[in-house]
Design an enzyme around this catalytic site. Structure first.
Site, mmCIF file in Angstrom:
data_model
loop_
_atom_site.group_PDB
_atom_site.id
_atom_site.type_symbol
_atom_site.label_atom_id
_atom_site.label_comp_id
_atom_site.label_asym_id
_atom_site.label_seq_id
_atom_site.Cartn_x
_atom_site.Cartn_y
_atom_site.Cartn_z
ATOM 1 N N SER A 173 0.850 -1.189 0.000
ATOM 2 C CA SER A 173 0.000 0.000 0.000
ATOM 3 C C SER A 173 0.887 1.241 0.000
ATOM 4 O O SER A 173 1.682 1.416 -0.908
ATOM 5 C CB SER A 173 -0.959 -0.028 1.196
ATOM 6 O OG SER A 173 -1.907 1.024 1.103
ATOM 7 N N THR A 174 0.810 2.075 1.033
ATOM 8 C CA THR A 174 1.582 3.318 1.068
ATOM 9 C C THR A 174 3.079 3.019 0.957
ATOM 10 O O THR A 174 3.614 2.234 1.719
ATOM 11 C CB THR A 174 1.320 4.076 2.381
ATOM 12 O OG1 THR A 174 -0.078 4.098 2.637
ATOM 13 C CG2 THR A 174 1.846 5.500 2.294
ATOM 14 N N HIS A 200 -2.662 -1.074 -3.391
ATOM 15 C CA HIS A 200 -3.817 -0.200 -3.197
ATOM 16 C C HIS A 200 -3.656 1.042 -4.068
ATOM 17 O O HIS A 200 -2.762 1.865 -3.844
ATOM 18 C CB HIS A 200 -3.948 0.213 -1.729
ATOM 19 C CG HIS A 200 -4.210 -0.938 -0.813
ATOM 20 N ND1 HIS A 200 -3.937 -0.891 0.534
ATOM 21 C CD2 HIS A 200 -4.742 -2.164 -1.048
ATOM 22 C CE1 HIS A 200 -4.288 -2.046 1.090
ATOM 23 N NE2 HIS A 200 -4.768 -2.836 0.154
ATOM 24 N N MET A 293 -0.072 1.148 5.023
ATOM 25 C CA MET A 293 -0.889 1.531 6.174
ATOM 26 C C MET A 293 -1.959 0.463 6.410
ATOM 27 O O MET A 293 -2.475 -0.124 5.462
ATOM 28 C CB MET A 293 -1.551 2.878 5.881
ATOM 29 C CG MET A 293 -2.051 3.609 7.100
ATOM 30 S SD MET A 293 -0.719 4.344 8.060
ATOM 31 C CE MET A 293 -0.051 5.538 6.896
ATOM 32 N N ASP A 296 -4.264 -4.863 5.915
ATOM 33 C CA ASP A 296 -4.666 -5.722 4.806
ATOM 34 C C ASP A 296 -3.564 -6.741 4.517
ATOM 35 O O ASP A 296 -2.388 -6.396 4.456
ATOM 36 C CB ASP A 296 -4.934 -4.867 3.559
ATOM 37 C CG ASP A 296 -5.571 -5.660 2.430
ATOM 38 O OD1 ASP A 296 -6.171 -6.722 2.709
ATOM 39 O OD2 ASP A 296 -5.474 -5.219 1.265
#
Length: 355
Positions: A173-174, A200, A293, A296
């Site tokens: 993600s991030t 993401h 973050m 998940d």
């Protein structure tokens, strides 16, 4: 004075006002100033020393990309880009992530989005999260990448266990686009496994990410398509707004895309991808959780380890993660076999595949 101090840079007076109002409604944030272009923004950064900057990509005099590069050179700090969903906007966003932007927000209806309030929650969430990101790690990764590109790893003939097929599945993600570039660029052309990736990212941007990575890597990188059969040496990135799972088709595996409900606020979801790999007992599966973050991937990884044979779980270490959220959640399941610095993820997987 509220905790996190934000500078808003946008050439539209309307957008500056709307973004300021949105951020000021959050008790954790306060807008300490605005700027109308990159040059003005750099001056305000020196004057005001903000904690986070929101930065429009398309601006006159000095655009967002040039401004971002200057920020990262002179006064590195967390930057969240605002981007329009156009082919050029998506490409520029990928460049911004490469240059060191923490994350980006897609404007809902173009450069001047009158409906910007519809994404108020996303804006405040990403700006707040950006304040807690390790910018120095992004800068370090960027220096390492620019010193090694073009990267041509030695080709290696890999030893395979003939009894088991191989499959690599990665969630991020991030900070993920940067991390994925690091991992994928080191994969050999003769990789004896397909690679599934959930990053993401909104619809429209994942294709630009795949295209960019494809120009840098020896393996073939593409945005996944519904129904295609998995091939060795190919990397499949889940399209934004679609869950990506696999299903058996005879002796092979095929990709299945769906828009079933979000999981933990995400579509695509790492958990959903991992869970679809349950029961593939003729495969040796390498499940990897990189920077990001939230949590998940943790539940899916735990299920994989407990209910499937021949699963090796890896999580990125806190030392290299831009955001140690997803890898930490995976580690806390007590199902992770290897905690690995980002620089060593690929080598670790390749050694395991070759054993």
């Amino acid at each position: 004075m509220k905790g996190i101090r934000v500078l808003v840079i946008d050439d539209s007076a309307f957008m500056r006002k709307m973004i300021t109002d949105i951020l000021d409604e959050d008790s954790r944030l306060t807008v300490i100033g605005t700027a109308r272009n990159g040059e003005d923004g750099l001056r305000k950064i020196r004057e005001l020393s903000p904690d986070v900057v929101t930065l429009d990509i398309e601006m006159p005099i000095m655009d967002g990309l040039d401004c971002l590069q200057q920020i990262m050179k002179d006064t590195p700090l967390p930057v969240v880009m605002l981007s329009s969903l156009t082919a050029q906007g998506a490409e520029s966003t990928m460049k911004a992530m490469e240059y060191g932007a923490i994350d980006f927000i897609q404007k809902p209806s173009g450069a001047i989005s009158l409906d910007i309030e519809t994404i108020q929650e996303e804006i405040t969430k990403k700006v707040f999260e950006a304040a807690n990101v390790n910018v120095e790690r992004l800068i370090t990764q960027h220096k390492e990448e620019t010193s090694t590109i073009p990267f041509t790893p030695k080709k290696t003939k890999l030893l395979q266990q003939k009894s088991l097929k191989k499959l690599i599945a990665i969630g991020a993600s991030t900070g993920g686009p940067r991390a994925l570039q690091k991992v994928l660029m080191q994969l050999p052309e003769d990789l004896p496994a397909p690679v599934l990736i959930v990053q993401h990212m909104p619809q429209g941007f994942t294709k630009s990410l795949a295209n960019r990575l494809n120009t840098l890597c020896q393996v073939h990188v593409k945005e996944a398509e519904n129904g295609e059969v998995l091939q060795k040496g190919t990397v499949y990135i889940a399209p934004g707004d679609f869950h990506m799972t696999v299903r058996k088709v005879g002796m092979s595996l095929a990709i299945q895309l769906s828009q079933t409900p979000e999981r933990l606020g995400h579509r695509p979801s790492v958990d959903v991808m991992f869970e679809s790999l349950l029961g593939l007992n003729n495969y040796e599966t390498y499940a990897i959780v990189l920077t990001g973050m939230g949590s998940d991937g943790a539940r899916g990884l735990e299920m994989l380890k407990k209910k499937s044979e021949h699963v090796v779980a890896l999580a990125e270490s806190s030392e290299s993660s831009v955001v140690y959220g997803m890898p930490k959640a995976a580690f806390q399941t007590n199902q992770v076999d290897h905690v690995v610095h980002l620089n060593d993820v690929t080598n670790t997987v390749m050694k395991l595949i070759g054993e």
